[in-house]
Design an enzyme around this catalytic site. Structure first.
Site, PDB file in Angstrom:
ATOM      1  N   ARG A  39      14.038 -34.714  49.512  1.00  0.00           N
ATOM      2  CA  ARG A  39      13.735 -35.248  48.188  1.00  0.00           C
ATOM      3  C   ARG A  39      12.379 -34.802  47.652  1.00  0.00           C
ATOM      4  NH1 ARG A  39      15.994 -40.796  49.368  1.00  0.00           N
ATOM      5  NH2 ARG A  39      18.213 -40.527  49.601  1.00  0.00           N
ATOM      6  N   ARG A  43      12.056 -38.947  42.009  1.00  0.00           N
ATOM      7  CA  ARG A  43      11.327 -39.893  40.951  1.00  0.00           C
ATOM      8  C   ARG A  43      10.025 -40.195  41.050  1.00  0.00           C
ATOM      9  NH1 ARG A  43      16.062 -44.113  41.964  1.00  0.00           N
ATOM     10  NH2 ARG A  43      15.977 -43.236  43.918  1.00  0.00           N
ATOM     11  N   ARG A  52      13.339 -36.347  33.486  1.00  0.00           N
ATOM     12  CA  ARG A  52      14.393 -37.027  33.101  1.00  0.00           C
ATOM     13  C   ARG A  52      14.479 -38.144  31.995  1.00  0.00           C
ATOM     14  NH1 ARG A  52      17.760 -39.462  37.255  1.00  0.00           N
ATOM     15  NH2 ARG A  52      18.442 -40.422  35.511  1.00  0.00           N
ATOM     16  N   ASP A  88      22.991 -31.915  43.576  1.00  0.00           N
ATOM     17  CA  ASP A  88      23.391 -33.231  44.269  1.00  0.00           C
ATOM     18  C   ASP A  88      24.685 -33.261  44.987  1.00  0.00           C
ATOM     19  OD1 ASP A  88      23.498 -36.873  43.572  1.00  0.00           O
ATOM     20  OD2 ASP A  88      25.472 -35.772  43.688  1.00  0.00           O
ATOM     21  N   TYR A 164      32.739 -40.682  50.263  1.00  0.00           N
ATOM     22  CA  TYR A 164      32.626 -40.975  48.922  1.00  0.00           C
ATOM     23  C   TYR A 164      33.632 -41.016  48.118  1.00  0.00           C
ATOM     24  CZ  TYR A 164      27.481 -41.039  48.816  1.00  0.00           C
ATOM     25  OH  TYR A 164      26.326 -41.215  48.939  1.00  0.00           O
TER      26      TYR A 164
END
Length: 361
Positions: A39, A43, A52, A88, A164
């Site tokens: 990552r 963010r 974003r 993703d 998932y």
């Protein structure tokens, strides 16, 4: 297709970052330990936050120019040895006919979970070409760096993606997933086979677009006992990893809370096993008889510490690796929001300085 970084006829003291990274994946000698971060585009970085503000996460993933921009910006700002494409794990769901979305505070949500053999039978395997936007982004990143640093493509592992699909999102106990494993073996096997079909094609697209390495994320496999992993997950994961390796690239295989599973995970044949921070790197590697490369494994929250402690933890991990060929420095999981960027950059500098001392020592 861009020429992949050569792993032979390279002098270890004159390596590009890309060659250094790929050689380490293959346990070949390098002049210093390569470093990148899970990552690393995310963010915590102001440049990503700016993108974003105008685009959703899925919009960034599906627009090659945006995914490439985010990938390149992070890799250059941190001065790492490899860039992992911004994407993703759940992107293959849509071409398989399974819609999902990200809900604030909830993460990914699958509104119609896969729970029966009929649900599995409806999943498509013939539309993987619709994921071509990820390969386009990789082409842009590879064209920008021109082998100066490694380019990493990735996909989810069959178990993690299945969980998932079945749970409809994240889960605490994975009751629905394990119930299908135990009570609907035909549905489970068919789901695993369909995922391997799609993921193999998806990885092939990324390699043809010039990904030097593929990382396979089995994020939730740590919820399994060793017996369940061997019975329900290991065979199909081994099949996927061998298929990806047949495209001519090394494979990194990573899961969280997998200390008990590491010997079984080694049996997948992955070139590199990613280690989370809960297991001392030296002990884990020794338990694997040094038969594969390892990646890791600084606790991501250490990045909030003072520089002196960060440096000490980096030094400790490098000492455990001992300069042995096949160590890639990374975190034991992804960078979290609010992490100070300067501390991530400091880790890179520490690895460069300290790993050279260890290697020469």
């Amino acid at each position: 297709m861009q020429q992949h970084i050569s792993n032979t006829q390279i002098e270890a003291d004159s390596l590009t970052s890309g060659a250094r990274f790929v050689r380490a994946c293959l346990r070949k000698p390098v002049d210093r330990t390569p470093v990148w971060f899970l990552r690393q585009a995310g963010r915590y970085m102001p440049e990503y936050q700016a993108v974003r503000r105008h685009h959703s996460l899925l919009e960034i993933c599906r627009k090659p120019e945006l995914a490439a921009e985010v990938t390149i910006t992070a890799a250059e700002k941190l001065d790492v040895d490899a860039a992992i494409i911004f994407a993703d794990l759940l992107l293959p769901f849509q071409p398989m006919g399974l819609d999902f979305e990200f809900q604030a505070g909830e993460g990914p949500v699958v509104h119609k979970p896969v729970r029966t053999l009929e649900d599995v039978a409806r999943l498509r395997t013939d539309r993987a070409s619709e994921l071509g936007y990820v390969a386009e982004a990789i082409e842009k990143v590879a064209g920008h760096f021109k082998d100066r640093i490694g380019v990493i493509g990735f996909c989810g592992a069959p178990f993690t993606l299945a969980s998932y699909m079945i749970e409809g999102g994240s889960s605490r106990n994975y009751v629905a997933t394990k119930t299908m494993m135990y009570r609907q073996p035909d549905a489970w096997r068919l789901l695993m086979d369909k995922l391997v079909t799609v993921l193999s094609e998806y990885a092939r697209q990324q390699v043809e677009a010039s990904a030097d390495v593929i990382q396979i994320f089995d994020s939730w496999t740590g919820v399994l006992s060793v017996e369940d992993y061997r019975d329900f997950v290991l065979p199909v994961t081994r099949t996927l990893i061998r298929e990806v390796q047949s495209f001519g690239v090394p494979v990194i295989y990573f899961g969280v809370e997998t200390a008990s599973l590491l010997p079984a995970m080694r049996e997948t044949g992955a070139d590199v096993l990613g280690l989370d921070w809960r297991t001392p790197l030296g002990e884990a590697w020794k338990s694997l008889d040094y038969a594969c490369a390892v990646q890791g494994n600084l606790d991501p929250i250490t990045l909030f510490a003072e520089p002196e402690l960060i440096r000490e933890r980096v030094k400790g991990i490098l000492r455990q690796a001992g300069g042995r060929p096949g160590h890639i420095f990374n975190l034991g999981h992804g960078i979290v929001p609010d992490t100070p960027v300067e501390n991530v950059q400091y880790v890179v500098r520490c690895v460069r300085e300290l790993s050279t001392e260890v290697t020469r020592g």
